[in-house]
Motif scaffolding. Structure first.
Motif, PDB file in Angstrom:
ATOM      1  N   GLN A   1       0.872  -1.218   0.028  1.00 31.48           N
ATOM      2  CA  GLN A   1       0.012   0.039  -0.001  1.00 31.48           C
ATOM      3  C   GLN A   1       0.760   1.381  -0.013  1.00 31.48           C
ATOM      4  O   GLN A   1       0.636   2.277  -0.860  1.00 31.48           O
ATOM      5  N   ARG A   2       1.937   1.432   0.915  1.00 30.65           N
ATOM      6  CA  ARG A   2       2.760   2.328   0.809  1.00 30.65           C
ATOM      7  C   ARG A   2       3.415   2.487  -0.434  1.00 30.65           C
ATOM      8  O   ARG A   2       3.446   3.949  -0.999  1.00 30.65           O
ATOM      9  N   GLN A   3       3.900   1.551  -1.104  1.00 33.56           N
ATOM     10  CA  GLN A   3       4.560   1.638  -2.346  1.00 33.56           C
ATOM     11  C   GLN A   3       3.521   2.317  -3.468  1.00 33.56           C
ATOM     12  O   GLN A   3       3.938   3.148  -4.213  1.00 33.56           O
ATOM     13  N   ARG A   4       2.288   1.723  -3.249  1.00 42.22           N
ATOM     14  CA  ARG A   4       1.478   2.411  -4.347  1.00 42.22           C
ATOM     15  C   ARG A   4       1.147   3.828  -4.307  1.00 42.22           C
ATOM     16  O   ARG A   4       0.829   4.578  -4.987  1.00 42.22           O
ATOM     17  N   ILE A   5       0.941   3.967  -2.828  1.00 42.82           N
ATOM     18  CA  ILE A   5       0.849   5.494  -2.457  1.00 42.82           C
ATOM     19  C   ILE A   5       2.237   6.370  -3.000  1.00 42.82           C
ATOM     20  O   ILE A   5       2.039   7.781  -3.423  1.00 42.82           O
ATOM     21  N   ALA A   6       3.203   5.846  -2.779  1.00 43.41           N
ATOM     22  CA  ALA A   6       4.427   6.481  -3.468  1.00 43.41           C
ATOM     23  C   ALA A   6       4.268   6.870  -5.098  1.00 43.41           C
ATOM     24  O   ALA A   6       4.582   7.776  -5.225  1.00 43.41           O
TER      25      ALA A   6
ATOM     26  N   VAL B   1       4.097  -7.801  -4.265  1.00 42.68           N
ATOM     27  CA  VAL B   1       4.924  -7.425  -5.376  1.00 42.68           C
ATOM     28  C   VAL B   1       4.013  -7.060  -6.650  1.00 42.68           C
ATOM     29  O   VAL B   1       4.041  -6.376  -7.110  1.00 42.68           O
ATOM     30  N   GLY B   2       2.888  -8.077  -6.568  1.00 42.71           N
ATOM     31  CA  GLY B   2       2.112  -8.180  -7.426  1.00 42.71           C
ATOM     32  C   GLY B   2       1.231  -6.962  -7.743  1.00 42.71           C
ATOM     33  O   GLY B   2       1.065  -6.464  -8.993  1.00 42.71           O
ATOM     34  N   GLU B   3       0.833  -6.442  -6.624  1.00 48.37           N
ATOM     35  CA  GLU B   3      -0.226  -5.589  -6.671  1.00 48.37           C
ATOM     36  C   GLU B   3       0.491  -3.827  -7.151  1.00 48.37           C
ATOM     37  O   GLU B   3      -0.079  -3.125  -7.893  1.00 48.37           O
TER      38      GLU B   3
END
Ligand SMILES: Nc1ncnc2c1ncn2[C@@H]1O[C@H](COP(=O)(O)OP(=O)(O)OP(=O)(O)O)[C@@H](O)[C@H]1O
Ligand SMILES: [Mg+2]
Length: 315
Positions: free
Chosen positions: A216-221, A247-249
């Motif tokens: 979630q954090r990486q998608r927000i980044a 990793v997939g998301e």
């Protein structure tokens, strides 16, 4: 008289030669001067040294709009340094980095103005832990929006004063101010919520990053970088700090952006992803691009011995 003729002929010859040389000059500066096509990003003879260590060794390459470039290579080969030189987070030791035709290495170029247009996502999410998710995403767009607004207002202020001393015919028109600070904040918030909705995290707008999963954090980044409306996204191993099930998301979101036409340069250890999404793959080793080509060429028919060796270890 004879003397004159003698001196004129060589001068003409030199002019012809110079013209020919100029036409053959394919450097970015020469192409820009001739009004020819220049790619979104072009690096010319890019070199980076850390003390005695040459990490990037005279790299010349370009990224056209819409390309998805994957960079692969062994640890320490200079992949991150190369990416960081593209937006001049790392100061090159030599060479040039052109982005939208401006040489970012040139001290006269306002690098912040150009860097806004390059989104960057690192391995570690780099969210601000003391701000909620919404603030993380709106911080930069609001800051820049307000900065531009204040600049326009300041210019108008000085124009108004100068106009007092100008005759009617010479008075200069004021720049139009179309937004207020409130509107800038609201627009940034609206855009952030739209992006969060897109990744299914609208309900996390007011929580702090520490309460979120790595994925979630990486998608927000990623959406934080998108909020700046970038022309290109630079990813440095965006999934390598994640638990495998997340990793997939993150890759899925990057793939969606790629499918929408976003230009991207992505350093990755995910060979399957590089094969699927990249339009071009660069193999780096020893500070050089040792080989590049389509995923089919690089993974299916590698030529360089080091690339073959590398692939035998990672595939
Ligand atoms: N700030 C620095 N000061 C000194 N040396 C550095 C610095 N940053 C990188 N290096 C060195 O430059 C080389 C290339 O580093 P870089 O991080 O670009 O490699 P990489 O290909 O991204 O590796 P990895 O796959 O492990 O991330 C390494 O030898 C590294 O130790
Ligand atoms: Mg790296």
């Amino acid at each position: 008289m004879k003397e004159e003729v003698k001196t004129q002929i060589p001068a003409q010859e030199t002019a012809v030669k110079n013209n020919a040389a100029e036409e053959w000059d394919t450097s970015v500066a020469a192409r820009l001067a001739r009004g020819e096509h220049v790619a979104l990003i072009e690096v010319e003879h890019l070199t980076k040294k850390f003390g005695e260590l040459t990490v990037l060794d005279d790299i010349t390459d370009k990224v056209e709009q819409g390309e998805k470039v994957a960079i692969i290579g062994p640890s320490g080969s200079g992949k991150s340094t190369f990416l960081r030189c593209l937006n001049v987070l790392e100061d090159p030791t030599g060479g040039a980095v052109y982005f939208e035709g401006a040489n970012l290495v040139d001290r006269k170029v306002d690098i912040n103005l150009h860097r806004r247009r390059m989104g960057m996502v690192f391995q570690q999410f780099n969210l601000f832990n003391n701000m909620n998710v919404l603030k993380n995403i709106t911080l930069a767009p609001v800051h820049i929006g307000l900065h531009d607004l204040h600049k326009t207002k300041a210019k108008n202020f000085f124009r108004k004063i100068a106009n007092l001393f100008r005759s009617k015919a010479k008075k200069r028109a004021l720049l139009s101010v179309q937004t207020s600070a409130k509107q800038i904040r609201e627009a940034a918030k609206e855009n952030a919520m739209r992006l969060l909705t897109r990744i299914g995290l609208a309900d996390k707008a007011s929580v702090y990053p520490s309460t979120l999963s790595g994925g979630q954090r990486q998608r927000i980044a990623i959406v934080r970088a998108l909020a700046m409306n970038p022309k290109v996204m630079l990813f440095d191993e965006p999934t390598s700090a994640l638990d495998p099930e997340m990793v997939g998301e993150v890759l899925e979101l990057i793939k969606e952006l790629a499918d929408e036409g976003m230009t991207m340069v992505i350093v990755t250890h995910e060979m399957g992803f590089a094969r699927e999404v990249a339009t071009r793959v660069l193999f780096m080793d020893g500070g050089k691009i040792q080989e590049q080509g389509t995923p089919q060429q690089i993974f299916g028919d590698p030529q360089n011995e080091r690339l073959k060796d590398f692939l035998s270890k990672v595939l």
